[in-house]
Design an enzyme around this catalytic site. Structure first.
Site, PDB file in Angstrom:
ATOM      1  N   CYS A 113       0.820  -1.220   0.000  1.00  0.00           N
ATOM      2  CA  CYS A 113       0.000   0.000   0.000  1.00  0.00           C
ATOM      3  C   CYS A 113       0.849   1.264   0.000  1.00  0.00           C
ATOM      4  O   CYS A 113       0.338   2.340  -0.298  1.00  0.00           O
ATOM      5  CB  CYS A 113      -0.905  -0.001   1.218  1.00  0.00           C
ATOM      6  SG  CYS A 113      -1.949  -1.443   1.261  1.00  0.00           S
ATOM      7  N   HIS A 239      -3.003   6.833   3.125  1.00  0.00           N
ATOM      8  CA  HIS A 239      -3.531   5.582   2.578  1.00  0.00           C
ATOM      9  C   HIS A 239      -4.952   5.404   3.101  1.00  0.00           C
ATOM     10  O   HIS A 239      -5.217   5.573   4.299  1.00  0.00           O
ATOM     11  CB  HIS A 239      -2.641   4.411   3.002  1.00  0.00           C
ATOM     12  CG  HIS A 239      -3.210   3.087   2.635  1.00  0.00           C
ATOM     13  ND1 HIS A 239      -3.782   2.843   1.409  1.00  0.00           N
ATOM     14  CD2 HIS A 239      -3.317   1.928   3.341  1.00  0.00           C
ATOM     15  CE1 HIS A 239      -4.208   1.598   1.369  1.00  0.00           C
ATOM     16  NE2 HIS A 239      -3.944   1.024   2.529  1.00  0.00           N
ATOM     17  N   ASN A 270     -10.540   0.174   0.382  1.00  0.00           N
ATOM     18  CA  ASN A 270      -9.072   0.147   0.397  1.00  0.00           C
ATOM     19  C   ASN A 270      -8.580  -0.354  -0.965  1.00  0.00           C
ATOM     20  O   ASN A 270      -8.743  -1.525  -1.291  1.00  0.00           O
ATOM     21  CB  ASN A 270      -8.613  -0.784   1.533  1.00  0.00           C
ATOM     22  CG  ASN A 270      -7.105  -0.886   1.637  1.00  0.00           C
ATOM     23  OD1 ASN A 270      -6.371  -0.512   0.723  1.00  0.00           O
ATOM     24  ND2 ASN A 270      -6.638  -1.402   2.754  1.00  0.00           N
TER      25      ASN A 270
HETATM   26  N1  ACO Z   1     -19.111  -8.105   9.584  1.00  0.00           N
HETATM   27  C1  ACO Z   1     -19.519  -8.478  10.817  1.00  0.00           C
HETATM   28  N2  ACO Z   1     -18.678  -8.953  11.758  1.00  0.00           N
HETATM   29  C2  ACO Z   1     -17.384  -9.044  11.417  1.00  0.00           C
HETATM   30  C3  ACO Z   1     -16.882  -8.665  10.160  1.00  0.00           C
HETATM   31  C4  ACO Z   1     -17.818  -8.210   9.222  1.00  0.00           C
HETATM   32  N3  ACO Z   1     -17.454  -7.809   7.984  1.00  0.00           N
HETATM   33  N4  ACO Z   1     -15.562  -8.873  10.144  1.00  0.00           N
HETATM   34  C5  ACO Z   1     -15.217  -9.343  11.341  1.00  0.00           C
HETATM   35  N5  ACO Z   1     -16.317  -9.455  12.119  1.00  0.00           N
HETATM   36  C6  ACO Z   1     -16.419  -9.915  13.497  1.00  0.00           C
HETATM   37  C7  ACO Z   1     -15.299 -10.840  13.889  1.00  0.00           C
HETATM   38  O1  ACO Z   1     -15.589 -12.164  13.526  1.00  0.00           O
HETATM   39  C8  ACO Z   1     -15.271 -10.661  15.372  1.00  0.00           C
HETATM   40  O2  ACO Z   1     -16.288 -11.441  15.942  1.00  0.00           O
HETATM   41  P1  ACO Z   1     -16.081 -12.204  17.327  1.00  0.00           P
HETATM   42  O3  ACO Z   1     -15.789 -11.103  18.319  1.00  0.00           O
HETATM   43  O4  ACO Z   1     -17.351 -12.914  17.538  1.00  0.00           O
HETATM   44  O5  ACO Z   1     -14.872 -13.083  17.113  1.00  0.00           O
HETATM   45  C9  ACO Z   1     -15.658  -9.192  15.575  1.00  0.00           C
HETATM   46  O6  ACO Z   1     -16.298  -8.782  14.336  1.00  0.00           O
HETATM   47  C10 ACO Z   1     -14.489  -8.278  15.814  1.00  0.00           C
HETATM   48  O7  ACO Z   1     -13.478  -8.568  14.844  1.00  0.00           O
HETATM   49  P2  ACO Z   1     -12.143  -7.775  14.819  1.00  0.00           P
HETATM   50  O8  ACO Z   1     -11.256  -8.323  13.738  1.00  0.00           O
HETATM   51  O9  ACO Z   1     -11.609  -7.702  16.209  1.00  0.00           O
HETATM   52  O10 ACO Z   1     -12.691  -6.335  14.367  1.00  0.00           O
HETATM   53  P3  ACO Z   1     -11.921  -4.957  14.409  1.00  0.00           P
HETATM   54  O11 ACO Z   1     -12.680  -4.001  15.228  1.00  0.00           O
HETATM   55  O12 ACO Z   1     -10.453  -5.121  14.661  1.00  0.00           O
HETATM   56  O13 ACO Z   1     -12.064  -4.466  12.904  1.00  0.00           O
HETATM   57  C11 ACO Z   1     -10.770  -4.252  10.917  1.00  0.00           C
HETATM   58  C12 ACO Z   1     -11.484  -5.208  11.850  1.00  0.00           C
HETATM   59  C13 ACO Z   1     -11.772  -3.310  10.324  1.00  0.00           C
HETATM   60  C14 ACO Z   1     -10.127  -5.094   9.803  1.00  0.00           C
HETATM   61  C15 ACO Z   1      -9.687  -3.471  11.666  1.00  0.00           C
HETATM   62  O14 ACO Z   1      -8.878  -4.333  12.429  1.00  0.00           O
HETATM   63  C16 ACO Z   1      -8.802  -2.690  10.755  1.00  0.00           C
HETATM   64  O15 ACO Z   1      -9.229  -1.811  10.057  1.00  0.00           O
HETATM   65  N6  ACO Z   1      -7.486  -2.959  10.781  1.00  0.00           N
HETATM   66  C17 ACO Z   1      -6.531  -2.217   9.972  1.00  0.00           C
HETATM   67  C18 ACO Z   1      -6.477  -2.789   8.639  1.00  0.00           C
HETATM   68  C19 ACO Z   1      -5.630  -1.929   7.752  1.00  0.00           C
HETATM   69  O16 ACO Z   1      -5.582  -0.749   7.863  1.00  0.00           O
HETATM   70  N7  ACO Z   1      -4.971  -2.539   6.832  1.00  0.00           N
HETATM   71  C20 ACO Z   1      -4.247  -1.713   5.935  1.00  0.00           C
HETATM   72  C21 ACO Z   1      -2.913  -2.134   5.702  1.00  0.00           C
HETATM   73  S1  ACO Z   1      -2.782  -3.248   4.418  1.00  0.00           S
HETATM   74  C22 ACO Z   1      -3.526  -2.668   3.089  1.00  0.00           C
HETATM   75  O17 ACO Z   1      -4.025  -1.602   3.075  1.00  0.00           O
HETATM   76  C23 ACO Z   1      -3.605  -3.505   1.861  1.00  0.00           C
END
Ligand code: ACO
Length: 314
Positions: A113, A239, A270
């Site tokens: 990215c 980003h 993204n």
């Molecule tokens: N819909 C509903 N529930 C979901 C979804 C969804 N789409 N996705 C995950 N969940 C659930 C999970 O299963 C979990 O359930 P559980 O508690 O019963 O196990 C719960 O939601 C919480 O999941 P987390 O993964 O802890 O959710 P989080 O609040 O961390 O959000 C996210 C996930 C949005 C991916 C976040 O971690 C994030 O944005 N991280 C940064 C990612 C990033 O910026 N990457 C960029 C670098 S790489 C690139 O850009 C190519």
């Protein structure tokens, strides 16, 4: 040559819009969950026969037309991408062929990215060194090709698109010094798994923590290298990974209200290496960034890697 500046920008997105409600028919998710955790409302998805090259060439053609240059003026073409299926010839070479650019050095650059900001620095350095007078720098991704459409934790995040910039040699530097680097010890946090059928995977929370705790200092460093503080900026284009990361960065940089903050992630999701040029080009097109405004470009992701610089809005 003292430096280079962005002469023109262009962007291109596929026609198909995929909404959160559409995704809720494919995996167990909801519009409410996706908006609350990521800010994303829609993303664009390319047709099966629409390639990374198609996206890149369309954005590049617009930037080239905007710069009013002849294809023969371009001495360097680079495409930042991590989703190119073709390894040889490079996407950049294919774009050069499509646009009738006859003799430029053409190469792809993969820094996840952070790819576009990395490529922008490489092109700027090449112009400074006298290796090219005009360069075409493109970020293009077809993330839908590497999306696991059964994995709700990642498929809701990603989208396709491309953005491009023409850099031209300039007596006044319009591309600031780059702040860039990587932490390869955390390379597993974002990756494309399975070489033959690659799929995007990440440690979402670890990446979130890294981006919001360690990267604000790098963003400040990019401003300092340009002789500015964050408060001097006219705009910031990070980003576009997640609106919550963007909001946290903006808070930690203490940006005053006049600073325009790119939030294209809401409509585009993204798009990896395409996200910064796509968001920047849209802001300029809409007249949201006045010409001459200092804008911090700041990208981060797989590697883990980062790259950012202050540029002057065209
Ligand atoms: N819909 C509903 N529930 C979901 C979804 C969804 N789409 N996705 C995950 N969940 C659930 C999970 O299963 C979990 O359930 P559980 O508690 O019963 O196990 C719960 O939601 C919480 O999941 P987390 O993964 O802890 O959710 P989080 O609040 O961390 O959000 C996210 C996930 C949005 C991916 C976040 O971690 C994030 O944005 N991280 C940064 C990612 C990033 O910026 N990457 C960029 C670098 S790489 C690139 O850009 C190519």
């Amino acid at each position: 040559m003292p430096g280079s500046r962005i002469a023109a920008l262009g962007h291109h997105q596929p026609a198909r819009v995929l909404t959160n409600d559409d995704l809720a028919t494919m995996v167990d998710t909801s519009d409410e969950w996706i908006r609350r955790r990521t800010g994303i409302a829609t993303r664009r998805i390319a047709a099966p026969d629409e390639s990374v090259t198609d996206l890149a060439a369309a954005a590049a053609a617009k930037a080239l037309a905007g710069a009013g240059l002849d294809p023969a003026d371009i001495g360097l073409v680079t495409v930042a991408t991590c989703t190119a299926i073709d390894r040889c010839p490079s996407i950049a070479a294919q774009v050069a062929a499509r646009l009738g650019i006859p003799a430029a050095v053409a190469f792809d650059l993969n820094n996840g990215c952070a790819g576009f900001c990395t490529a922008l620095a490489v092109a700027d350095h090449s112009v400074r060194a006298g290796a090219a007078r005009h360069a075409l720098v493109i970020g293009a991704e077809k993330m839908s090709d590497v999306t696991d459409w059964t994995d709700r934790s990642t498929c809701v995040l990603l989208g396709d698109g491309a953005g491009a910039a023409v850099l031209s040699a300039s007596d006044e530097a319009g591309i600031g010094p780059v702040a860039w680097g990587s932490d390869p010890t955390r390379g597993d946090a974002v990756r494309l798994v399975d070489e033959w059928q690659p799929r995007f995977a990440q440690e979402g929370q670890a990446v979130f923590r890294w981006a919001t705790s360690e990267l604000p200092a790098v963003a400040r460093q990019a401003c300092a290298l340009a002789g500015l503080t964050p408060a001097d900026l006219g705009g910031i284009v990070t980003h576009q990974a997640n609106l919550r990361i963007i909001e946290a960065l903006v808070r930690q940089l203490d940006l005053p209200e006049h600073v325009v903050v790119a939030q294209d992630v809401v409509e585009s999701g993204n798009t990896s290496a395409a996200s910064v040029p796509l968001a920047l080009s849209k802001l300029v097109d809409r007249g949201d960034l006045p010409s001459g405004a200092p804008v911090l470009l700041f990208a981060f992701g797989g590697g883990l890697s980062w790259a950012g610089q202050v540029v002057t809005a065209p």
